[in-house]
Structure formats: structure tokens, C-alpha cells
Design a protein around this motif. Structure first.
Motif, short mmCIF file in Angstrom:
data_model
loop_
_atom_site.label_atom_id
_atom_site.label_comp_id
_atom_site.label_asym_id
_atom_site.label_seq_id
_atom_site.Cartn_x
_atom_site.Cartn_y
_atom_site.Cartn_z
N UNK A 238 5.45 9.04 8.78
CA UNK A 238 4.82 9.54 7.54
C UNK A 238 5.69 9.30 6.30
N UNK A 239 7.03 9.63 6.37
CA UNK A 239 7.86 9.35 5.21
C UNK A 239 7.86 7.88 4.84
N UNK A 240 7.86 6.99 5.90
CA UNK A 240 7.86 5.56 5.63
C UNK A 240 6.60 5.14 4.89
N UNK A 241 5.48 5.72 5.32
CA UNK A 241 4.20 5.40 4.67
C UNK A 241 4.21 5.89 3.23
N UNK A 242 4.79 7.08 2.98
CA UNK A 242 4.86 7.60 1.62
C UNK A 242 5.65 6.69 0.71
N UNK A 243 6.80 6.16 1.24
CA UNK A 243 7.59 5.23 0.43
C UNK A 243 6.81 3.96 0.13
N UNK A 244 6.03 3.51 1.11
CA UNK A 244 5.23 2.30 0.90
C UNK A 244 4.19 2.52 -0.17
N UNK A 245 3.58 3.70 -0.16
CA UNK A 245 2.57 4.03 -1.17
C UNK A 245 3.20 4.06 -2.56
N UNK A 246 4.41 4.66 -2.64
CA UNK A 246 5.08 4.73 -3.94
C UNK A 246 5.42 3.34 -4.45
N UNK A 247 5.87 2.45 -3.53
CA UNK A 247 6.19 1.08 -3.95
C UNK A 247 4.95 0.36 -4.44
N UNK A 248 3.80 0.59 -3.77
CA UNK A 248 2.55 -0.04 -4.18
C UNK A 248 2.12 0.45 -5.55
N UNK A 249 2.23 1.78 -5.76
CA UNK A 249 1.86 2.36 -7.06
C UNK A 249 2.72 1.79 -8.17
N UNK A 250 4.06 1.68 -7.89
CA UNK A 250 4.97 1.14 -8.89
C UNK A 250 4.63 -0.31 -9.23
N UNK A 251 4.33 -1.11 -8.20
CA UNK A 251 3.96 -2.51 -8.44
C UNK A 251 2.69 -2.60 -9.27
N UNK A 252 1.71 -1.76 -8.94
CA UNK A 252 0.47 -1.75 -9.71
C UNK A 252 0.74 -1.34 -11.15
N UNK A 253 1.64 -0.38 -11.33
CA UNK A 253 1.94 0.10 -12.68
C UNK A 253 2.51 -1.02 -13.54
N UNK A 254 3.41 -1.82 -12.92
CA UNK A 254 4.02 -2.90 -13.70
C UNK A 254 3.03 -4.02 -13.96
N UNK A 255 2.07 -4.18 -13.05
CA UNK A 255 1.08 -5.23 -13.24
C UNK A 255 0.03 -4.84 -14.27
N UNK A 256 -0.21 -3.55 -14.40
CA UNK A 256 -1.26 -3.07 -15.31
C UNK A 256 -0.68 -2.00 -16.25
N UNK A 257 0.09 -2.41 -17.24
CA UNK A 257 0.72 -1.42 -18.13
C UNK A 257 -0.27 -0.67 -19.00
N UNK A 258 -1.53 -1.15 -19.12
CA UNK A 258 -2.53 -0.49 -19.96
C UNK A 258 -3.61 0.21 -19.13
N UNK A 259 -3.26 0.57 -17.88
CA UNK A 259 -4.29 1.08 -16.96
C UNK A 259 -4.92 2.38 -17.44
N UNK A 260 -4.20 3.22 -18.18
CA UNK A 260 -4.79 4.48 -18.65
C UNK A 260 -5.94 4.23 -19.63
N UNK A 261 -5.95 3.06 -20.26
CA UNK A 261 -7.04 2.74 -21.19
C UNK A 261 -8.35 2.48 -20.47
N UNK A 262 -8.31 2.37 -19.15
CA UNK A 262 -9.55 2.26 -18.38
C UNK A 262 -10.32 3.56 -18.33
N UNK A 263 -9.69 4.66 -18.73
CA UNK A 263 -10.37 5.96 -18.79
C UNK A 263 -11.04 6.11 -20.15
#
Length: 440
Positions: free
Chosen positions: A1-26
Motif C-alpha cells: 500500500x505505501x508503495x502504491x501511494x508513492x506511485x500515485x504521488x509521482x503520477x500526480x506530480x508528473x501530471x502537475x508539471x505537464x498541465x500547469x494550468x489545470x485549475x483553469x479547467x474548473x
């Protein structure tokens, strides 16, 4: 479970850097941001016009400019905590509508006085104080309202984008003001600012209330003292608040020091003054965009380091000779100031419970902006006695000293403390959603 959590955080971080304007989708955040760009640009045009008017009325008096700045920010010192209490108690959208309409009316009245040639220094004093009263409610309410515009996981990005659009306006506003001051005069710049508030009013009217991520209000009275007790019990919040206090008091007085540098050191005209302000804001904008990739709560070490870098750069502005070197350093100083303010803001905001967010951000705004009256008077005195360059040196060294004290305090504690450099509270918990405290 901890390993999966770290993977999720890495994915979120990668998405964040790829989409710096993602909050504007709201939808709601997109509407609000669009209105703010126009309105804040008008506000920065007003800052340039007001400072220029005061210098013209008083023969380039640093003390007079410091007095006006102090009058505008004194209400922040006195009433911002109560503004945060109102934000936690009442509908934030309604409060912002009222605040922007009142600010627009005040700006319109001063513009009329200037255009008719009847404006004096007393009129500027009254306007500055009244606008400060409105800002004591508007600033903490606006900061807390961002948390209702987006889902919790987008809050860091929305906060960073808020700083970004603020600095987009900060670049455009002074540049436009410098041009309009030269072509049309001070009164017309103020008139444009008065109508710019309508952009925020229209945006707030277009927001969909059903899509807001509202936090349930606490039962009973909403008290300022409860927010202060909450901060006192959070050791991880004390140092960033202390850093904001020291840097805000001594280092963040650019509304006073930049016009003095332009007029008394470089003997610049209105357009050149606008250029210096624009360069500073461009650096701020660059730093704001850099922070859009942030997805977690910044560490206390990062906040302290950013304060040290800012202090060193500001002191250097007062020491280097020549206009080109000052322009380069102002760009870097602007970036460092926003990077520090954003790091401290995220450290505080992402570490507090949503129930207290209005009051906690009110305390942040109080310390950051409410310290300006005393700081403006002190820096104004230094500039009057020893020149504008000395004001930069003193402000920078004091900020540097504040960062060093914070560094020593952290070392003396032997670590980050009981709450440490934890990721913080990014928003409502699962239990909040389950019990109906917020929209899922």
C-alpha cells in the motif's frame, strides 16, 4: 500500500508539471481568474497613478509617500482578523461582490476629484484609508474563496495561478499606467481603475454556486480568538508566520521604494518609472509560474531559504551602480519576493483545516500587509535621511537577518518539530465529505 501511494504521488506530480494550468479547467475558477486579471491590472495602474500624484503634490517627498502607504495599510493592521472571521461566517461570494462594488465607487470619486482639479493630499489620504478598510475584508475573503472554487487536490495549483494572474496584471498595469500618465494624465488612469472593478463583479455573478466546494460552518459563534489558538497549537505554522512578519515589515515595501528609486536616483519620467515596476513584476510573474508545478506542502527549510535569497538580492539592489544592473536585480528580486510569499502561503494554507482557513489567511494577510504601515514609515525615514538606495539595503539586510534567525531556531529545535515537514492538509478529509461538511 505505501508503495502504491508513492506511485500515485509521482503520477500526480508528473501530471502537475505537464498541465500547469489545470485549475483553469474548473468553470468557477476560470471565471474568477478572468475577472481578477482585469481588476488587478486596474489596481496596479492606480498604485502607479496614486504614487505619482503624491510625489507631484509634495515635491517628491518620501515621507508623504510613506504616510499615504501607511494610511492605506493601517486598516489591514486593525481589521483584517475580523475580515477573516466574516469570511468564515458568511457567504464569501456575497462579501466579495460588496467589497468590489465599494472599491469601484471609491476609485471613481477620487478620479472625479483629480479630473476636476480639486484633489489635494487630504483627498488621497481619505481614499487610501477607506480603500484599506474595504481591503481588510476583501483580501482574506478572496484568498479563502480560492479554496471553494476548486476541488482540494487542485488547491495548490489554483493558489499558484492566483499569484500568476496577479503578476500578469502587475506587469500589464504599470506599463499601461506609465503610457496613460504620459498621454492622458493621472485622473484618466484612476477612472480606468474604477471601471475595472466591474470585471470581478461580472465574474462573481457568473460563478455557479452549486459547484462551489464550501466548508460547513462551525456551530456557535465564529471567533477570531479560536483561529489564533489554532495557530498557537501548530508549531509548524509559527516559523513561516514569523518569517512573513520580518520580511513583510522590512523588505516588502516596494510600493514606496520603487518610485523613490526611479525619481530620486535615476530621475526617471513616468514611463521609465512604469518600466522599473514592470521589470520587478515580470520577475514576480516568472516565479509565480514556477510554483504552478507544486502539488504538496513546501518544507519549512524551503520557506527559510527563499527568505534568505530574497534578502540578499534586495540588499544588492541598493549597492550596485548603474541602471542596467538595477533592472536585472529588480527582476530577480521580484521573483524571489513572490517565491518566498508563495512558499510561506502554501506552507500555511495547505497545513490548516478548511474550517479555519478564512481566519488563518486573514492572519497571514495581516502579518504580510498589515506590517506595511510601520515598515513604510521606517523605510520612508531611512530613504529621506540617507537616500532611496539605503532603503533597499536596510530592507534586504533585515530580511536576511530574519531568515538567519529562523534558521537558528530550527537548528535549535533539532528538526522540524512534532508536525514536521508533513504534506499538510490539502483540503477536506474523507470524513468531511462523508459527513456532508463539503461537496464530494
Amino acid at each position: 500500500m505505501p508503495r502504491r501511494g508513492r506511485a500515485v504521488r509521482r503520477t500526480v506530480t508528473a501530471d502537475a508539471r505537464a498541465h500547469p494550468f489545470r485549475a483553469l479547467g474548473t468553470h468557477n475558477f476560470r471565471q474568477f481568474a478572468a475577472g481578477q486579471v482585469v481588476s488587478v491590472a486596474g489596481t496596479w495602474m492606480m498604485v502607479v497613478a496614486q504614487d505619482w500624484l503624491v510625489l507631484e503634490l509634495t515635491g517628491d517627498s518620501a515621507t508623504a509617500l510613506g504616510t499615504v502607504t501607511a494610511l492605506q495599510f493601517t486598516p489591514m493592521l486593525l481589521f483584517t482578523l475580523h475580515g477573516g472571521r466574516l469570511a468564515d461566517r458568511y457567504d464569501k461570494r456575497a462579501l466579495l461582490l460588496a467589497a468590489n462594488l465599494l472599491s469601484g465607487l471609491l476609485a471613481l470619486l477620487l478620479a472625479v476629484f483629480v479630473l476636476t482639479g480639486t484633489a489635494g493630499l487630504t483627498d488621497v489620504h481619505v481614499f487610501a484609508f477607506c480603500l484599506g478598510l474595504v481591503n481588510a475584508v476583501e483580501v482574506p475573503t478572496r484568498m479563502a474563496f480560492v479554496g471553494e472554487l476548486v476541488p482540494p487536490h487542485l488547491l495548490p495549483n489554483a493558489s499558484a495561478l492566483s499569484a500568476a494572474y496577479f503578476n500578469v496584471a502587475r506587469v500589464a498595469g504599470p506599463a499601461a499606467a506609465g503610457l496613460l500618465l504620459t498621454v492622458l494624465g493621472t485622473g484618466w488612469v484612476m477612472l480606468v481603475n474604477a471601471f475595472s472593478y466591474l470585471a470581478t463583479v461580472i465574474a462573481l455573478r457568473r460563478i455557479r454556486p452549486a459547484e462551489l466546494y464550501r466548508t460547513a460552518r462551525a456551530p456557535g459563534r465564529t471567533r477570531v480568538v479560536d483561529g489564533l489558538r489554532y495557530v498557537r497549537g501548530r508549531s509548524d505554522l509559527i516559523i513561516p508566520f514569523a518569517l512573513v512578519a520580518g520580511v513583510g515589515l522590512f523588505g516588502l515595501n516596494f510600493q514606496l521604494t520603487l518610485p523613490l528609486l526611479a525619481k530620486t536616483v535615476f530621475h526617471a519620467d513616468a514611463s521609465s518609472f512604469g518600466l522599473l515596476t514592470t521589470v520587478f513584476a515580470a520577475g514576480s510573474l516568472t516565479a509565480a509560474f514556477l510554483t504552478t508545478a507544486r502539488t504538496t506542502r513546501p518544507s519549512a527549510r524551503l520557506v527559510t531559504a527563499s527568505a534568505l535569497v530574497f534578502g540578499a538580492l534586495e540588499a544588492a539592489v541598493g549597492r550596485v551602480p548603474g541602471y542596467p544592473a538595477v533592472v536585472v536585480l529588480l527582476f530577480l528580486t521580484g521573483g524571489a519576493s513572490v517565491y518566498f510569499a508563495q512558499a510561506a502561503n502554501h506552507r500555511i494554507q495547505l497545513g490548516c483545516a478548511p474550517l479555519y482557513r478564512g481566519r488563518i489567511l486573514a492572519l497571514y494577510a495581516l502579518i504580510l500587509q498589515g506590517s506595511t504601515p510601520l515598515g513604510a514609515l521606517m523605510v520612508g525615514y531611512v530613504a529621506e535621511a540617507h537616500g532611496a538606495r539605503s532603503a533597499f539595503v536596510v530592507g534586504g539586510l533585515a530580511s536576511l537577518g530574519t531568515g538567519l534567525v529562523a534558521l537558528c531556531l530550527r537548528a535549535g529545535r533539532g528538526g522540524p518539530g512534532p508536525t514536521g515537514d508533513d504534506p499538510g492538509t490539502l483540503g477536506p478529509t474523507t470524513e468531511d465529505v462523508r459527513t456532508g461538511n463539503v461537496r464530494p
